[in-house]
Write an enzyme that holds these catalytic residues in place. Structure first.
Site, PDB file in Angstrom:
ATOM      1  N   ASN A 199       0.867  -1.180   0.000  1.00  0.00           N
ATOM      2  CA  ASN A 199       0.000   0.000   0.000  1.00  0.00           C
ATOM      3  C   ASN A 199       0.904   1.230   0.000  1.00  0.00           C
ATOM      4  OD1 ASN A 199      -1.745   2.079   0.543  1.00  0.00           O
ATOM      5  ND2 ASN A 199      -2.675   1.128   2.345  1.00  0.00           N
ATOM      6  N   ARG A 248      -2.798  -2.026  -3.266  1.00  0.00           N
ATOM      7  CA  ARG A 248      -3.970  -1.188  -3.029  1.00  0.00           C
ATOM      8  C   ARG A 248      -3.904   0.004  -3.987  1.00  0.00           C
ATOM      9  NH1 ARG A 248      -4.952   3.351   1.309  1.00  0.00           N
ATOM     10  NH2 ARG A 248      -7.174   3.624   1.021  1.00  0.00           N
ATOM     11  N   HIS A 283     -12.876   3.620   0.687  1.00  0.00           N
ATOM     12  CA  HIS A 283     -12.861   2.613   1.773  1.00  0.00           C
ATOM     13  C   HIS A 283     -13.627   1.354   1.366  1.00  0.00           C
ATOM     14  CE1 HIS A 283     -12.594   6.178   4.840  1.00  0.00           C
ATOM     15  NE2 HIS A 283     -11.368   5.731   4.561  1.00  0.00           N
ATOM     16  N   ARG A 308     -10.849  16.713   7.555  1.00  0.00           N
ATOM     17  CA  ARG A 308     -11.682  17.070   6.400  1.00  0.00           C
ATOM     18  C   ARG A 308     -13.068  17.518   6.861  1.00  0.00           C
ATOM     19  NH1 ARG A 308     -10.645  11.495   3.834  1.00  0.00           N
ATOM     20  NH2 ARG A 308      -8.399  11.589   3.508  1.00  0.00           N
ATOM     21  N   GLU A 361      -8.200  -4.759   5.484  1.00  0.00           N
ATOM     22  CA  GLU A 361      -8.128  -4.510   4.045  1.00  0.00           C
ATOM     23  C   GLU A 361      -7.039  -5.370   3.390  1.00  0.00           C
ATOM     24  OE1 GLU A 361      -9.073   0.059   3.484  1.00  0.00           O
ATOM     25  OE2 GLU A 361      -8.246  -0.316   5.444  1.00  0.00           O
TER      26      GLU A 361
END
Ligand code: AMP
Length: 403
Positions: free
Chosen positions: A7, A91, A180, A241, A384
Protein backbone atom coordinates in the site's frame (compact mmCIF):
# COMPACT_ATOMS: atom_id res chain seq x y z
CA UNK A 1 0.70 -19.44 -1.65
CA UNK A 2 2.47 -16.40 -0.18
CA UNK A 3 1.21 -12.94 -1.12
CA UNK A 4 2.95 -9.62 -0.51
CA UNK A 5 0.44 -6.79 -0.03
CA UNK A 6 1.71 -3.29 -0.80
CA UNK A 7 0.00 0.00 0.00
CA UNK A 8 2.06 2.88 -1.37
CA UNK A 9 1.47 6.47 -0.24
CA UNK A 10 3.34 9.58 -1.33
CA UNK A 11 6.10 9.21 1.27
CA UNK A 12 5.14 5.96 3.01
CA UNK A 13 4.67 2.31 2.17
CA UNK A 14 2.75 -0.24 4.23
CA UNK A 15 3.27 -3.92 3.56
CA UNK A 16 2.22 -7.35 4.78
CA UNK A 17 3.36 -10.81 3.80
CA UNK A 18 0.56 -13.36 4.16
CA UNK A 19 0.61 -17.13 3.94
CA UNK A 20 -2.64 -17.74 2.09
CA UNK A 21 -2.74 -21.42 2.98
CA UNK A 22 -4.08 -20.43 6.39
CA UNK A 23 -4.42 -16.64 5.81
CA UNK A 24 -1.86 -15.95 8.54
CA UNK A 25 0.27 -12.79 8.60
CA UNK A 26 3.96 -13.69 8.39
CA UNK A 27 5.37 -10.17 8.48
CA UNK A 28 4.09 -6.62 8.62
CA UNK A 29 5.77 -3.27 8.23
CA UNK A 30 5.81 0.38 7.36
CA UNK A 31 8.40 2.45 5.51
CA UNK A 32 8.23 6.11 6.48
CA UNK A 33 9.70 9.31 5.05
CA UNK A 34 10.55 7.94 1.59
CA UNK A 35 12.47 10.66 -0.25
CA UNK A 36 12.73 12.72 2.95
CA UNK A 37 15.66 12.83 5.36
CA UNK A 38 15.31 10.33 8.20
CA UNK A 39 13.62 7.47 6.36
CA UNK A 40 13.17 4.16 8.17
CA UNK A 41 11.48 0.76 8.07
CA UNK A 42 9.43 -0.45 11.02
CA UNK A 43 9.27 -4.21 10.55
CA UNK A 44 7.81 -7.14 12.46
CA UNK A 45 8.15 -10.79 11.61
CA UNK A 46 5.62 -12.76 13.63
CA UNK A 47 7.38 -14.70 16.35
CA UNK A 48 10.62 -12.73 15.88
CA UNK A 49 9.55 -9.36 17.24
CA UNK A 50 9.83 -5.79 15.99
CA UNK A 51 12.79 -3.94 14.45
CA UNK A 52 13.36 -0.39 13.25
CA UNK A 53 15.91 0.06 10.47
CA UNK A 54 17.12 3.61 9.84
CA UNK A 55 18.30 3.98 6.24
CA UNK A 56 17.99 6.76 3.70
CA UNK A 57 15.58 5.72 0.94
CA UNK A 58 15.39 8.26 -1.86
CA UNK A 59 12.70 6.53 -3.92
CA UNK A 60 9.88 3.98 -3.69
CA UNK A 61 12.08 1.55 -5.58
CA UNK A 62 14.75 1.82 -2.88
CA UNK A 63 12.05 1.39 -0.23
CA UNK A 64 10.70 -1.79 -1.83
CA UNK A 65 14.26 -3.08 -2.31
CA UNK A 66 14.78 -2.53 1.44
CA UNK A 67 11.49 -4.28 2.29
CA UNK A 68 12.50 -7.30 0.19
CA UNK A 69 15.97 -7.43 1.81
CA UNK A 70 14.33 -7.25 5.25
CA UNK A 71 11.88 -10.04 4.39
CA UNK A 72 14.74 -12.42 3.53
CA UNK A 73 17.11 -11.29 6.29
CA UNK A 74 18.28 -14.40 8.15
CA UNK A 75 17.81 -12.78 11.59
CA UNK A 76 14.69 -10.66 11.30
CA UNK A 77 13.14 -11.88 8.03
CA UNK A 78 10.16 -14.14 7.37
CA UNK A 79 11.29 -16.16 4.34
CA UNK A 80 14.59 -17.54 3.10
CA UNK A 81 14.30 -16.46 -0.52
CA UNK A 82 12.21 -14.08 -2.62
CA UNK A 83 11.25 -17.12 -4.71
CA UNK A 84 8.83 -17.96 -1.89
CA UNK A 85 6.64 -14.95 -2.78
CA UNK A 86 4.03 -16.02 -5.35
CA UNK A 87 2.24 -12.74 -6.09
CA UNK A 88 1.92 -9.09 -5.09
CA UNK A 89 -1.37 -7.34 -4.34
CA UNK A 90 -1.48 -3.55 -4.60
CA UNK A 91 -3.97 -1.19 -3.03
CA UNK A 92 -5.07 1.42 -5.56
CA UNK A 93 -7.23 4.29 -4.37
CA UNK A 94 -9.16 5.35 -7.48
CA UNK A 95 -10.36 3.01 -10.21
CA UNK A 96 -12.91 5.48 -11.63
CA UNK A 97 -15.66 3.75 -13.61
CA UNK A 98 -13.16 1.42 -15.23
CA UNK A 99 -12.77 -1.04 -12.39
CA UNK A 100 -15.69 -2.68 -10.61
CA UNK A 101 -13.43 -5.39 -9.20
CA UNK A 102 -9.81 -6.38 -8.72
CA UNK A 103 -7.64 -7.07 -11.77
CA UNK A 104 -4.37 -8.64 -12.84
CA UNK A 105 -2.08 -5.70 -13.57
CA UNK A 106 -1.07 -5.32 -17.22
CA UNK A 107 0.29 -2.32 -19.15
CA UNK A 108 -3.30 -1.61 -20.22
CA UNK A 109 -4.46 -1.62 -16.60
CA UNK A 110 -1.68 0.79 -15.57
CA UNK A 111 -2.69 3.08 -18.42
CA UNK A 112 -6.30 3.01 -17.19
CA UNK A 113 -5.09 3.80 -13.64
CA UNK A 114 -3.13 6.75 -15.04
CA UNK A 115 -6.32 7.96 -16.72
CA UNK A 116 -7.92 8.11 -13.24
CA UNK A 117 -5.12 10.31 -11.87
CA UNK A 118 -7.11 13.53 -12.34
CA UNK A 119 -9.70 12.10 -9.94
CA UNK A 120 -7.13 11.21 -7.24
CA UNK A 121 -4.07 13.39 -7.83
CA UNK A 122 -2.64 12.73 -4.35
CA UNK A 123 -3.24 9.00 -4.20
CA UNK A 124 -3.04 7.30 -7.59
CA UNK A 125 0.46 8.52 -8.63
CA UNK A 126 2.23 6.93 -5.61
CA UNK A 127 0.15 3.76 -6.07
CA UNK A 128 1.39 3.52 -9.67
CA UNK A 129 4.99 4.31 -8.68
CA UNK A 130 4.79 1.43 -6.18
CA UNK A 131 3.52 -0.96 -8.86
CA UNK A 132 6.28 0.06 -11.29
CA UNK A 133 8.94 -0.36 -8.61
CA UNK A 134 7.67 -3.85 -7.71
CA UNK A 135 7.57 -4.81 -11.40
CA UNK A 136 11.20 -3.76 -11.81
CA UNK A 137 12.35 -5.67 -8.74
CA UNK A 138 10.12 -8.75 -9.21
CA UNK A 139 9.58 -8.88 -12.99
CA UNK A 140 8.29 -12.46 -13.08
CA UNK A 141 5.63 -12.15 -10.39
CA UNK A 142 1.94 -11.67 -11.15
CA UNK A 143 0.55 -8.47 -9.62
CA UNK A 144 -3.03 -7.58 -8.78
CA UNK A 145 -4.67 -4.17 -8.31
CA UNK A 146 -7.41 -3.82 -5.69
CA UNK A 147 -9.36 -0.55 -5.86
CA UNK A 148 -10.91 1.42 -2.98
CA UNK A 149 -13.67 2.56 -5.29
CA UNK A 150 -14.54 -0.83 -6.84
CA UNK A 151 -17.02 -2.05 -4.22
CA UNK A 152 -19.14 1.08 -4.73
CA UNK A 153 -19.45 0.65 -8.50
CA UNK A 154 -22.79 -1.08 -7.80
CA UNK A 155 -24.35 2.21 -6.66
CA UNK A 156 -27.40 3.00 -8.78
CA UNK A 157 -27.17 6.06 -11.00
CA UNK A 158 -29.60 8.10 -8.86
CA UNK A 159 -27.20 7.54 -5.98
CA UNK A 160 -23.97 8.45 -7.74
CA UNK A 161 -25.08 11.29 -10.00
CA UNK A 162 -24.58 14.86 -8.70
CA UNK A 163 -27.33 17.38 -9.32
CA UNK A 164 -25.06 19.37 -11.67
CA UNK A 165 -25.24 19.86 -15.45
CA UNK A 166 -25.22 16.29 -16.79
CA UNK A 167 -22.48 17.12 -19.32
CA UNK A 168 -19.99 17.42 -16.44
CA UNK A 169 -20.51 13.75 -15.70
CA UNK A 170 -20.09 12.84 -19.36
CA UNK A 171 -17.08 15.10 -20.02
CA UNK A 172 -15.14 14.90 -16.77
CA UNK A 173 -16.51 11.90 -14.91
CA UNK A 174 -17.82 14.13 -12.11
CA UNK A 175 -19.95 11.73 -10.06
CA UNK A 176 -19.85 10.07 -6.67
CA UNK A 177 -17.38 7.13 -6.50
CA UNK A 178 -16.95 6.40 -2.78
CA UNK A 179 -13.86 5.08 -0.99
CA UNK A 180 -12.86 2.61 1.77
CA UNK A 181 -14.61 0.02 -0.41
CA UNK A 182 -12.28 -2.81 0.60
CA UNK A 183 -13.03 -2.14 4.25
CA UNK A 184 -16.81 -1.82 3.82
CA UNK A 185 -16.82 -5.04 1.79
CA UNK A 186 -14.78 -6.97 4.37
CA UNK A 187 -16.74 -5.94 7.47
CA UNK A 188 -20.15 -6.42 5.83
CA UNK A 189 -19.23 -9.93 4.67
CA UNK A 190 -17.79 -10.73 8.08
CA UNK A 191 -20.99 -9.54 9.82
CA UNK A 192 -23.09 -11.81 7.60
CA UNK A 193 -20.72 -14.70 8.40
CA UNK A 194 -20.95 -14.03 12.15
CA UNK A 195 -24.75 -14.05 11.92
CA UNK A 196 -24.70 -17.22 9.80
CA UNK A 197 -26.82 -15.44 7.17
CA UNK A 198 -26.54 -14.86 3.45
CA UNK A 199 -25.44 -11.26 2.87
CA UNK A 200 -27.97 -11.13 0.02
CA UNK A 201 -30.76 -11.25 2.64
CA UNK A 202 -29.42 -8.38 4.76
CA UNK A 203 -29.61 -4.60 4.98
CA UNK A 204 -26.33 -3.45 6.48
CA UNK A 205 -24.83 -0.08 7.41
CA UNK A 206 -21.05 -0.08 7.84
CA UNK A 207 -19.39 2.85 9.65
CA UNK A 208 -15.66 3.13 8.84
CA UNK A 209 -14.68 5.74 11.43
CA UNK A 210 -10.97 6.53 11.33
CA UNK A 211 -9.03 9.65 10.51
CA UNK A 212 -10.82 9.40 7.17
CA UNK A 213 -14.41 8.28 7.75
CA UNK A 214 -17.29 7.01 5.63
CA UNK A 215 -20.61 5.22 6.03
CA UNK A 216 -22.04 2.76 3.49
CA UNK A 217 -25.53 1.36 2.94
CA UNK A 218 -25.21 -2.25 1.75
CA UNK A 219 -28.46 -3.81 0.55
CA UNK A 220 -28.47 -7.46 -0.54
CA UNK A 221 -24.66 -7.51 -0.53
CA UNK A 222 -24.10 -4.51 -2.77
CA UNK A 223 -23.22 -0.89 -2.05
CA UNK A 224 -26.37 1.22 -2.50
CA UNK A 225 -24.89 4.47 -1.25
CA UNK A 226 -21.80 5.72 0.53
CA UNK A 227 -20.94 9.03 2.14
CA UNK A 228 -17.73 9.88 0.25
CA UNK A 229 -18.08 11.19 -3.28
CA UNK A 230 -15.91 12.30 -6.18
CA UNK A 231 -13.12 12.60 -3.61
CA UNK A 232 -12.80 11.52 0.03
CA UNK A 233 -13.81 15.03 1.13
CA UNK A 234 -17.57 14.49 1.01
CA UNK A 235 -19.70 13.05 3.79
CA UNK A 236 -18.90 12.78 7.48
CA UNK A 237 -16.96 15.26 9.57
CA UNK A 238 -13.46 13.72 9.69
CA UNK A 239 -10.13 14.26 11.46
CA UNK A 240 -9.11 17.18 9.25
CA UNK A 241 -11.68 17.07 6.40
CA UNK A 242 -14.89 19.07 6.52
CA UNK A 243 -17.22 16.51 4.94
CA UNK A 244 -20.55 17.93 3.71
CA UNK A 245 -20.75 21.72 3.67
CA UNK A 246 -22.74 24.26 1.72
CA UNK A 247 -20.72 24.57 -1.51
CA UNK A 248 -21.42 28.33 -1.53
CA UNK A 249 -18.96 28.67 1.38
CA UNK A 250 -16.13 28.22 -1.11
CA UNK A 251 -16.92 31.29 -3.25
CA UNK A 252 -17.87 33.22 -0.10
CA UNK A 253 -14.41 32.63 1.37
CA UNK A 254 -12.65 33.40 -1.89
CA UNK A 255 -14.52 36.69 -1.98
CA UNK A 256 -14.36 37.77 1.68
CA UNK A 257 -10.93 36.40 2.65
CA UNK A 258 -9.37 36.62 -0.82
CA UNK A 259 -8.36 32.97 -0.53
CA UNK A 260 -7.11 31.13 -3.61
CA UNK A 261 -8.67 27.82 -4.66
CA UNK A 262 -5.53 26.03 -3.39
CA UNK A 263 -5.92 27.70 0.02
CA UNK A 264 -9.59 26.76 0.24
CA UNK A 265 -8.80 23.19 -0.79
CA UNK A 266 -6.04 22.98 1.79
CA UNK A 267 -8.36 24.33 4.48
CA UNK A 268 -11.18 21.90 3.64
CA UNK A 269 -8.86 18.88 3.52
CA UNK A 270 -6.29 19.61 6.21
CA UNK A 271 -7.60 22.24 8.65
CA UNK A 272 -11.28 21.40 9.03
CA UNK A 273 -13.23 18.49 10.57
CA UNK A 274 -12.80 17.89 14.29
CA UNK A 275 -9.41 19.65 14.16
CA UNK A 276 -11.06 22.78 12.76
CA UNK A 277 -13.92 22.83 15.28
CA UNK A 278 -11.86 21.91 18.34
CA UNK A 279 -8.67 23.80 17.44
CA UNK A 280 -6.88 21.03 19.37
CA UNK A 281 -6.12 17.97 17.29
CA UNK A 282 -7.34 15.70 14.51
CA UNK A 283 -6.91 12.70 16.81
CA UNK A 284 -10.12 11.69 18.54
CA UNK A 285 -8.18 10.46 21.57
CA UNK A 286 -6.89 13.98 22.26
CA UNK A 287 -10.33 15.47 21.69
CA UNK A 288 -12.11 12.96 23.94
CA UNK A 289 -9.54 13.69 26.65
CA UNK A 290 -9.97 17.47 26.39
CA UNK A 291 -13.76 17.19 26.28
CA UNK A 292 -13.66 15.22 29.54
CA UNK A 293 -11.72 18.10 31.10
CA UNK A 294 -14.53 20.47 30.11
CA UNK A 295 -13.16 21.98 26.89
CA UNK A 296 -16.31 23.20 25.12
CA UNK A 297 -14.94 23.23 21.59
CA UNK A 298 -13.62 19.69 21.99
CA UNK A 299 -17.11 18.65 23.13
CA UNK A 300 -18.66 20.54 20.20
CA UNK A 301 -16.40 18.69 17.72
CA UNK A 302 -17.46 15.35 19.20
CA UNK A 303 -21.15 16.35 19.26
CA UNK A 304 -20.98 17.39 15.60
CA UNK A 305 -19.24 14.15 14.61
CA UNK A 306 -21.68 11.89 16.48
CA UNK A 307 -24.68 13.84 15.16
CA UNK A 308 -23.67 13.52 11.53
CA UNK A 309 -22.91 9.78 11.79
CA UNK A 310 -26.34 9.33 13.41
CA UNK A 311 -27.99 11.30 10.59
CA UNK A 312 -26.31 9.13 7.94
CA UNK A 313 -27.42 5.96 9.72
CA UNK A 314 -31.01 7.23 9.84
CA UNK A 315 -31.03 8.28 6.21
CA UNK A 316 -29.47 5.02 5.01
CA UNK A 317 -31.99 2.96 6.98
CA UNK A 318 -34.71 4.93 5.18
CA UNK A 319 -32.98 4.53 1.80
CA UNK A 320 -32.80 0.74 2.25
CA UNK A 321 -36.32 0.42 3.67
CA UNK A 322 -35.02 -1.01 6.95
CA UNK A 323 -31.94 -2.17 8.75
CA UNK A 324 -30.68 -5.53 10.03
CA UNK A 325 -27.02 -4.93 10.84
CA UNK A 326 -24.88 -1.98 11.96
CA UNK A 327 -21.08 -2.32 11.93
CA UNK A 328 -18.41 -0.10 13.48
CA UNK A 329 -14.84 -0.34 12.21
CA UNK A 330 -11.48 1.53 11.85
CA UNK A 331 -9.53 3.46 14.53
CA UNK A 332 -12.38 5.26 16.28
CA UNK A 333 -15.14 2.81 15.34
CA UNK A 334 -13.21 -0.10 16.84
CA UNK A 335 -11.79 1.71 19.86
CA UNK A 336 -14.20 4.28 21.22
CA UNK A 337 -17.07 2.85 23.30
CA UNK A 338 -18.20 6.42 24.10
CA UNK A 339 -18.58 7.35 20.43
CA UNK A 340 -20.48 4.18 19.53
CA UNK A 341 -22.85 4.77 22.43
CA UNK A 342 -23.43 8.44 21.57
CA UNK A 343 -24.02 7.71 17.88
CA UNK A 344 -26.61 5.06 18.75
CA UNK A 345 -28.34 7.05 21.50
CA UNK A 346 -32.14 7.30 21.16
CA UNK A 347 -32.26 5.02 18.14
CA UNK A 348 -34.35 2.23 19.66
CA UNK A 349 -37.22 3.36 17.41
CA UNK A 350 -35.07 2.02 14.53
CA UNK A 351 -34.26 -1.20 16.37
CA UNK A 352 -30.82 0.01 17.49
CA UNK A 353 -29.88 -0.19 21.17
CA UNK A 354 -26.36 -0.80 22.44
CA UNK A 355 -25.63 -2.97 25.47
CA UNK A 356 -23.25 -0.84 27.55
CA UNK A 357 -21.45 -3.79 29.11
CA UNK A 358 -20.84 -5.53 25.77
CA UNK A 359 -19.84 -2.22 24.18
CA UNK A 360 -17.16 -1.57 26.78
CA UNK A 361 -14.48 -3.17 24.65
CA UNK A 362 -11.82 -2.05 22.17
CA UNK A 363 -10.67 -3.58 18.90
CA UNK A 364 -12.32 -6.99 19.26
CA UNK A 365 -14.89 -8.63 17.00
CA UNK A 366 -18.00 -8.38 19.21
CA UNK A 367 -21.76 -8.08 18.97
CA UNK A 368 -22.66 -5.03 21.04
CA UNK A 369 -26.44 -4.73 20.60
CA UNK A 370 -28.96 -5.75 23.25
CA UNK A 371 -30.22 -9.28 22.58
CA UNK A 372 -33.85 -8.24 22.06
CA UNK A 373 -33.11 -5.59 19.41
CA UNK A 374 -33.88 -6.15 15.74
CA UNK A 375 -30.65 -4.50 14.56
CA UNK A 376 -27.54 -6.53 15.35
CA UNK A 377 -24.69 -4.10 16.01
CA UNK A 378 -21.06 -5.20 15.77
CA UNK A 379 -17.51 -4.03 16.24
CA UNK A 380 -15.52 -5.68 13.44
CA UNK A 381 -11.83 -4.74 13.10
CA UNK A 382 -11.23 -4.06 9.43
CA UNK A 383 -8.71 -6.07 7.44
CA UNK A 384 -8.13 -4.51 4.05
CA UNK A 385 -4.83 -6.39 3.56
CA UNK A 386 -6.61 -9.73 3.87
CA UNK A 387 -9.15 -8.74 1.18
CA UNK A 388 -6.29 -7.63 -1.10
CA UNK A 389 -4.44 -10.91 -0.49
CA UNK A 390 -7.60 -12.99 -1.07
CA UNK A 391 -8.40 -11.20 -4.34
CA UNK A 392 -4.76 -11.59 -5.41
CA UNK A 393 -4.81 -15.29 -4.67
CA UNK A 394 -8.04 -15.97 -6.54
CA UNK A 395 -7.08 -13.92 -9.61
CA UNK A 396 -3.63 -15.51 -9.81
CA UNK A 397 -5.18 -18.99 -9.53
CA UNK A 398 -7.54 -18.14 -12.39
CA UNK A 399 -4.59 -16.83 -14.41
CA UNK A 400 -2.66 -20.07 -13.80
CA UNK A 401 -5.64 -22.11 -15.01
CA UNK A 402 -6.01 -20.06 -18.18
CA UNK A 403 -2.34 -20.46 -19.13
P1 AMP B 1 -7.45 5.01 11.36
O1 AMP B 1 -7.48 6.12 10.35
O2 AMP B 1 -8.44 3.93 11.09
O3 AMP B 1 -6.07 4.50 11.65
O4 AMP B 1 -7.94 5.69 12.72
C1 AMP B 1 -7.15 6.65 13.36
C2 AMP B 1 -8.00 7.43 14.35
O5 AMP B 1 -8.72 6.55 15.23
C3 AMP B 1 -7.12 8.26 15.26
O6 AMP B 1 -6.88 9.52 14.70
C4 AMP B 1 -7.97 8.38 16.48
O7 AMP B 1 -8.72 9.57 16.36
C5 AMP B 1 -8.92 7.18 16.47
N1 AMP B 1 -8.64 6.29 17.59
C6 AMP B 1 -7.73 5.29 17.64
N2 AMP B 1 -7.76 4.68 18.87
C7 AMP B 1 -8.69 5.34 19.59
C8 AMP B 1 -9.19 5.21 20.92
N3 AMP B 1 -8.71 4.29 21.77
N4 AMP B 1 -10.16 6.07 21.32
C9 AMP B 1 -10.64 7.00 20.49
N5 AMP B 1 -10.21 7.18 19.24
C10 AMP B 1 -9.26 6.36 18.78
Amino acid sequence: MKVLVVNCGSSSLKYQLLDMNDESVMAIGLVERIGIEGSRVKHETMGKGKTVIEKEMASHKEAIQMVLETLIDSNIGAISSLKEIDAVGHRVVHGGEKFAGSVIITEEVIKAMEDCTDLAPLHNPPNIIGIRACQELMPDLPMVGVFDTAFHQTMPKYSYIYPLPYELYEELGIRRYGFHGTSHKYVSQRAAELLGKDIKDLKIITCHLGNGASVTAIKNGISLDTSMGLTPLEGLVMGTRSGDIDPAIISFLMDKKKMTIEEVNDMLNKKSGVLGISGISSDFRDIEQEAKKGNERAQLALDKFHFIVKKYIGSYAAAMGGLDVLVFTAGLGENSPESRLKICEDMAFLGIDIDEAKNNIRGKETMISKDNMSVKAFIIPTNEELVIARDTKSLVKMLDKSL
